[in-house]
Design a protein around this motif. Structure first.
Motif, PDB file in Angstrom:
ATOM      1  N   MET A   1       0.842  -1.183   0.000  1.00 22.18           N
ATOM      2  CA  MET A   1       0.000   0.000   0.000  1.00 22.18           C
ATOM      3  C   MET A   1       0.885   1.242   0.000  1.00 22.18           C
ATOM      4  O   MET A   1       1.825   1.338   0.777  1.00 22.18           O
ATOM      5  N   ALA A   2       0.583   2.177  -0.854  1.00 23.32           N
ATOM      6  CA  ALA A   2       1.337   3.424  -0.944  1.00 23.32           C
ATOM      7  C   ALA A   2       1.089   4.283   0.293  1.00 23.32           C
ATOM      8  O   ALA A   2       0.029   4.233   0.896  1.00 23.32           O
ATOM      9  N   THR A   3       2.102   5.063   0.665  1.00 24.54           N
ATOM     10  CA  THR A   3       1.948   6.042   1.734  1.00 24.54           C
ATOM     11  C   THR A   3       2.162   7.430   1.156  1.00 24.54           C
ATOM     12  O   THR A   3       2.925   7.612   0.211  1.00 24.54           O
ATOM     13  N   ILE A   4       1.471   8.401   1.728  1.00 26.88           N
ATOM     14  CA  ILE A   4       1.524   9.779   1.243  1.00 26.88           C
ATOM     15  C   ILE A   4       2.041  10.675   2.362  1.00 26.88           C
ATOM     16  O   ILE A   4       1.584  10.583   3.501  1.00 26.88           O
ATOM     17  N   ASN A   5       3.005  11.551   2.017  1.00 25.91           N
ATOM     18  CA  ASN A   5       3.601  12.471   2.979  1.00 25.91           C
ATOM     19  C   ASN A   5       3.735  13.856   2.360  1.00 25.91           C
ATOM     20  O   ASN A   5       3.979  13.972   1.157  1.00 25.91           O
ATOM     21  N   PRO A   6       3.622  14.916   3.165  1.00 28.14           N
ATOM     22  CA  PRO A   6       3.842  16.272   2.634  1.00 28.14           C
ATOM     23  C   PRO A   6       5.316  16.546   2.414  1.00 28.14           C
ATOM     24  O   PRO A   6       6.164  16.100   3.188  1.00 28.14           O
ATOM     25  N   TYR A   7       5.623  17.290   1.341  1.00 24.83           N
ATOM     26  CA  TYR A   7       6.991  17.668   1.005  1.00 24.83           C
ATOM     27  C   TYR A   7       7.010  19.174   0.809  1.00 24.83           C
ATOM     28  O   TYR A   7       6.334  19.693  -0.074  1.00 24.83           O
ATOM     29  N   LEU A   8       7.778  19.883   1.643  1.00 27.33           N
ATOM     30  CA  LEU A   8       7.826  21.340   1.637  1.00 27.33           C
ATOM     31  C   LEU A   8       9.126  21.826   1.007  1.00 27.33           C
ATOM     32  O   LEU A   8      10.191  21.281   1.295  1.00 27.33           O
ATOM     33  N   ILE A   9       9.055  22.872   0.187  1.00 27.35           N
ATOM     34  CA  ILE A   9      10.248  23.424  -0.446  1.00 27.35           C
ATOM     35  C   ILE A   9      10.414  24.874  -0.005  1.00 27.35           C
ATOM     36  O   ILE A   9       9.453  25.645   0.025  1.00 27.35           O
ATOM     37  N   PHE A  10      11.651  25.216   0.340  1.00 29.04           N
ATOM     38  CA  PHE A  10      11.978  26.535   0.879  1.00 29.04           C
ATOM     39  C   PHE A  10      13.010  27.228  -0.006  1.00 29.04           C
ATOM     40  O   PHE A  10      13.669  26.593  -0.822  1.00 29.04           O
TER      41      PHE A  10
ATOM     42  N   ALA B   1       3.198   9.667   9.750  1.00 26.92           N
ATOM     43  CA  ALA B   1       3.613  10.398   8.545  1.00 26.92           C
ATOM     44  C   ALA B   1       5.069  10.830   8.667  1.00 26.92           C
ATOM     45  O   ALA B   1       5.678  10.744   9.726  1.00 26.92           O
ATOM     46  N   VAL B   2       5.613  11.308   7.556  1.00 34.13           N
ATOM     47  CA  VAL B   2       6.958  11.855   7.534  1.00 34.13           C
ATOM     48  C   VAL B   2       6.888  13.211   6.844  1.00 34.13           C
ATOM     49  O   VAL B   2       6.444  13.308   5.699  1.00 34.13           O
TER      50      VAL B   2
ATOM     51  N   ASN C   1       4.697  25.669  -3.035  1.00 30.78           N
ATOM     52  CA  ASN C   1       5.926  25.030  -2.567  1.00 30.78           C
ATOM     53  C   ASN C   1       5.667  23.745  -1.786  1.00 30.78           C
ATOM     54  O   ASN C   1       6.537  23.263  -1.093  1.00 30.78           O
ATOM     55  N   VAL C   2       4.480  23.185  -1.943  1.00 32.81           N
ATOM     56  CA  VAL C   2       4.135  21.945  -1.254  1.00 32.81           C
ATOM     57  C   VAL C   2       3.854  20.872  -2.297  1.00 32.81           C
ATOM     58  O   VAL C   2       3.134  21.113  -3.268  1.00 32.81           O
ATOM     59  N   SER C   3       4.448  19.707  -2.116  1.00 37.35           N
ATOM     60  CA  SER C   3       4.191  18.553  -2.983  1.00 37.35           C
ATOM     61  C   SER C   3       3.647  17.422  -2.133  1.00 37.35           C
ATOM     62  O   SER C   3       3.886  17.366  -0.924  1.00 37.35           O
ATOM     63  N   ILE C   4       2.958  16.513  -2.790  1.00 38.29           N
ATOM     64  CA  ILE C   4       2.542  15.278  -2.141  1.00 38.29           C
ATOM     65  C   ILE C   4       3.519  14.202  -2.584  1.00 38.29           C
ATOM     66  O   ILE C   4       3.676  13.953  -3.780  1.00 38.29           O
ATOM     67  N   SER C   5       4.204  13.611  -1.621  1.00 39.31           N
ATOM     68  CA  SER C   5       5.176  12.560  -1.903  1.00 39.31           C
ATOM     69  C   SER C   5       4.517  11.209  -1.660  1.00 39.31           C
ATOM     70  O   SER C   5       3.988  10.961  -0.575  1.00 39.31           O
ATOM     71  N   ILE C   6       4.553  10.350  -2.673  1.00 38.74           N
ATOM     72  CA  ILE C   6       3.968   9.011  -2.567  1.00 38.74           C
ATOM     73  C   ILE C   6       5.098   8.003  -2.557  1.00 38.74           C
ATOM     74  O   ILE C   6       5.913   7.962  -3.480  1.00 38.74           O
TER      75      ILE C   6
ATOM     76  N   GLU D   1       5.466   0.465  -3.127  1.00 32.58           N
ATOM     77  CA  GLU D   1       6.130  -0.792  -2.786  1.00 32.58           C
ATOM     78  C   GLU D   1       6.779  -1.496  -3.960  1.00 32.58           C
ATOM     79  O   GLU D   1       7.418  -2.529  -3.767  1.00 32.58           O
ATOM     80  N   SER D   2       6.620  -0.968  -5.182  1.00 34.59           N
ATOM     81  CA  SER D   2       7.250  -1.613  -6.333  1.00 34.59           C
ATOM     82  C   SER D   2       7.484  -0.602  -7.448  1.00 34.59           C
ATOM     83  O   SER D   2       6.832   0.446  -7.505  1.00 34.59           O
ATOM     84  N   LYS D   3       8.403  -0.956  -8.337  1.00 35.54           N
ATOM     85  CA  LYS D   3       8.682  -0.121  -9.500  1.00 35.54           C
ATOM     86  C   LYS D   3       7.445  -0.051 -10.403  1.00 35.54           C
ATOM     87  O   LYS D   3       7.120   1.009 -10.935  1.00 35.54           O
ATOM     88  N   ASP D   4       6.754  -1.170 -10.560  1.00 39.46           N
ATOM     89  CA  ASP D   4       5.539  -1.187 -11.382  1.00 39.46           C
ATOM     90  C   ASP D   4       4.478  -0.249 -10.820  1.00 39.46           C
ATOM     91  O   ASP D   4       3.811   0.474 -11.571  1.00 39.46           O
ATOM     92  N   GLU D   5       4.310  -0.253  -9.495  1.00 37.27           N
ATOM     93  CA  GLU D   5       3.334   0.637  -8.867  1.00 37.27           C
ATOM     94  C   GLU D   5       3.751   2.093  -9.055  1.00 37.27           C
ATOM     95  O   GLU D   5       2.912   2.957  -9.308  1.00 37.27           O
TER      96      GLU D   5
END
Length: 144
Positions: free
Chosen positions: A1-10, A65-66, A84-89, A92-96
């Motif tokens: 199962m994929a996990t989603i985390n916030p990614y902030l850029i400064f 979360a991270v 400046n915010v991305s969603i990082s996914i 579990e696999s290259k295919d996914e």
């Protein structure tokens, strides 16, 4: 199962921001790297000493979360706050990774196609057709 985390850029103050977040949430940084730590290669931009000391990537676990972040540099240009915010996914696999990247990037701007990286991941970035920034990551070192 994929996990989603916030990614902030400064724009150069990522380290100060993450030290502040750490003071509030606690915990430790499992990784904090600077642009000067990147190996030289075809895609490595020429950076000033100041830019080399900017944060390339940092992560701070908060509960399940991270929170992740980095600074901009002259190669990427300054970010505009609000975009400046991305969603990082993390998948579990290259295919996914390919399935999610190819599906979500339809009609958008895939400015960093999925590719192997120096940090051992299969990674890509894009903005979807609705203007949302995404990062797709498969950590090959953890799961093959």
């Amino acid at each position: 199962m994929a996990t989603i985390n916030p990614y902030l850029i400064f724009n150069g103050n990522c380290e100060a921001a993450f030290l502040f977040y750490k003071s509030v949430f606690g915990g430790e940084f499992p990784y904090i790297g600077k642009f000067k730590d990147m190996p030289a290669g075809d895609n490595t931009p020429e950076l000033s000493e100041e830019e080399g000391n900017r944060i390339m990537h940092v992560c701070l676990p908060i509960g399940q979360a991270v929170l992740m972040g980095s600074d901009s540099n002259s190669a990427s240009g300054d970010v505009v706050f609000g975009s400046n915010v991305s969603i990082s996914i993390n998948v579990e696999s290259k295919d996914e990774a390919d399935r999610i990247f190819n599906g979500l990037s339809v009609g958008g701007n895939a400015y960093m196609p999925m590719a192997d990286t120096f940090w051992g991941a299969y990674f890509g970035m894009f903005t979807d057709k609705f203007g949302i920034n995404w990062m797709v990551n498969f950590d090959k070192n953890e799961k093959q």
